[in-house]
Scaffold this motif. Structure first.
Motif, short mmCIF file in Angstrom:
data_model
loop_
_atom_site.label_atom_id
_atom_site.label_comp_id
_atom_site.label_asym_id
_atom_site.label_seq_id
_atom_site.Cartn_x
_atom_site.Cartn_y
_atom_site.Cartn_z
N GLY A 90 0.79 -1.22 0.00
CA GLY A 90 0.00 0.00 0.00
C GLY A 90 0.82 1.28 0.00
N ARG A 91 1.73 1.40 0.98
CA ARG A 91 2.48 2.66 1.10
C ARG A 91 3.78 2.64 0.32
NH1 ARG A 91 0.93 4.47 7.05
NH2 ARG A 91 -0.62 2.88 7.45
N LEU A 114 8.91 5.07 -2.38
CA LEU A 114 9.79 5.10 -3.55
C LEU A 114 9.93 6.52 -4.09
CD1 LEU A 114 8.77 1.95 -5.65
CD2 LEU A 114 10.82 2.28 -4.27
N SER A 115 8.79 7.19 -4.23
CA SER A 115 8.84 8.57 -4.75
C SER A 115 9.68 9.46 -3.88
CB SER A 115 7.42 9.16 -4.83
OG SER A 115 6.65 8.40 -5.71
N ARG A 116 9.47 9.34 -2.61
CA ARG A 116 10.20 10.17 -1.65
C ARG A 116 11.70 9.94 -1.78
NH1 ARG A 116 10.13 12.33 3.94
NH2 ARG A 116 12.33 12.89 4.13
N ILE A 175 6.85 1.36 11.93
CA ILE A 175 5.50 0.89 12.24
C ILE A 175 4.74 0.58 10.95
CG2 ILE A 175 3.29 1.52 13.27
CD1 ILE A 175 4.91 3.39 15.15
N ALA A 176 4.79 1.52 10.02
CA ALA A 176 4.03 1.36 8.79
C ALA A 176 4.40 0.10 8.02
CB ALA A 176 4.25 2.58 7.91
N PHE A 177 5.69 -0.24 8.05
CA PHE A 177 6.12 -1.41 7.28
C PHE A 177 6.45 -2.62 8.15
CE2 PHE A 177 6.02 0.45 3.16
CZ PHE A 177 6.37 1.78 3.30
N ALA A 207 5.90 -1.33 -9.11
CA ALA A 207 5.90 -0.07 -8.38
C ALA A 207 7.18 0.70 -8.64
CB ALA A 207 5.71 -0.31 -6.88
N PHE A 208 8.31 -0.02 -8.65
CA PHE A 208 9.60 0.60 -8.96
C PHE A 208 9.55 1.22 -10.36
CE2 PHE A 208 13.26 0.35 -6.21
CZ PHE A 208 12.95 -0.60 -5.25
N ALA A 209 9.07 0.42 -11.31
CA ALA A 209 9.03 0.88 -12.70
C ALA A 209 8.17 2.13 -12.83
CB ALA A 209 8.51 -0.23 -13.59
#
Lengths: 209, 162
Positions: free
Chosen positions: B25-26, B31-33, B56-58, B105-107
């Motif tokens: 999800g996140r 990645l963008s950040r 926590i998120a991951f 997602a990377f691509a």
């Protein structure tokens, strides 16, 4: 590295016609009272003190705060506050008027003559004039480089410019200019040239040599 | 196809395992950040609070989080270095056993922000400007005009490169 180009457009109209012959030269037909007073007062001032007074005056012209420096001079010489006031105000006026002249009009020989008329020590006067002027570019060399490959980019092909500027004060500056900064420089120089042109067109009194 | 740009070291292998396990999800946002701040590698670190939030998120321990962040940064730096196409990047990542959704997602992130990042690396001058000092120079009209002509010559050279 940032080199700031200061263009001196045609400045104040100061008739520099005949300089010697008692007309006061760049100070106009009548020498200002404080300059006269200073010239007289300086007879008793030693070289070292004179140099320090000169420094203070230049700083004052550049807008720096000089209260402390003046205090120091007062303490270390036996000049009264009044005498100091005369000396500094006279030197200030002298320099201020001399500096209003455009570069091309300012001729060392003539200035020396004018100073002699005022009975000023010639050597120190001209030394001061040199110090107050900004240096100009004596030699300008450049190189366009292209970075083929870097640790971050296998195929970078990124141009950059290397510049070497030798100035009239003897210093040399070697620096790299990224292309974006170079465009900024080119733009600003063009802008200044345009403004100089506009000013010269509008100026009623043009200083001719 | 380009040779493998992500070597299968132990760290990478472990990072891939961890990546495959995290919540997808996140992931794109992370990645963008990282992509945006890639050219500032030195100051890229997240603050203490941000790190805790990420842990926590991951659901990752501090050490594992660091490994994951390092791995992502490394992968992206390699993409920059080789100027990879998004499709190539995805293929490369799948060949080292990253799940398809994560590789995709990377691509996507790379397709969206890759060129911008490469450009930032291009502009990064090798000589850091810490010896910056101001130099004041005076020009007469004539002198400035001559200087301008020299700048125009330089510009002509730059133009001839493209």
């Amino acid at each position: 590295m940032a080199a700031v180009a200061v263009g001196k457009a045609a400045g104040a109209a100061y008739g520099h016609g005949e300089s010697s012959g008692g007309s006061g030269g760049f100070l106009g037909p009548r020498v200002p009272a404080e300059v006269e007073a200073m010239a007289r007062g300086l007879q008793e001032v030693g070289k070292e003190t004179f140099r320090r007074l000169l420094k203070v005056t230049v700083n004052a012209l550049e807008g720096k705060d000089c209260k402390d420096s003046v205090k120091l001079i007062a303490e270390s010489t036996d000049l009264s506050e009044e005498q100091l006031a005369f000396l500094i105000s006279g030197m200030y006026t002298l320099l201020r008027e001399a500096l209003r002249l455009p570069l091309s009009t300012f001729k060392q020989e003539v200035f020396k003559e004018d100073l002699k008329e005022l009975r000023r020590p010639v050597s120190e006067g001209t030394a001061l004039m040199q110090a107050s002027r900004l240096p100009n570019v004596q030699d300008f060399k450049w190189r366009v480089d292209v970075a083929i490959s870097t640790s971050s980019l296998a195929r970078a092909l990124q141009p950059s410019i290397l510049m070497l500027m030798k100035l009239s004060d003897g210093t040399a500056h070697r620096f790299e200019v990224p292309v974006a900064k170079f465009q900024e420089l080119r733009y600003n120089v063009a802008l200044i040239l345009k403004e100089m042109n506009d000013l010269e067109k509008r100026s009623i009194l043009k200083i001719q040599d | 196809m380009a040779a493998s740009v992500v070597p299968e070291t132990d760290s990478i292998r472990r990072a891939v395992l961890l990546l495959n396990a995290v919540d997808p999800g996140r992931f794109p946002r992370l990645l963008s950040r990282l992509l945006q701040r890639l050219h500032l590698k030195a100051e890229t670190s997240f603050s203490e609070e941000e790190e805790e939030k990420l842990q926590i998120a991951f659901s990752l321990e501090k050490q594992d989080l660091h490994l994951v962040l390092e791995a992502i940064s490394f992968i992206l730096e390699q993409a920059v270095y080789h100027n990879l196409k998004p499709a190539s990047l995805q293929q490369q990542l799948q060949s080292i056993h990253l799940d398809q959704d994560k590789a995709e997602a990377f691509a996507n992130a790379w397709a969206a922000g890759g060129q911008e990042t490469i450009e930032k690396f291009r502009q990064r001058v090798l000589t850091p400007q810490k010896n910056l000092k101001k130099v004041f120079v005076e020009f007469s009209h004539q002198e400035l005009f001559e200087f301008y002509n020299k700048l125009e010559t330089i510009q002509a050279q730059l133009d001839s490169l493209t």
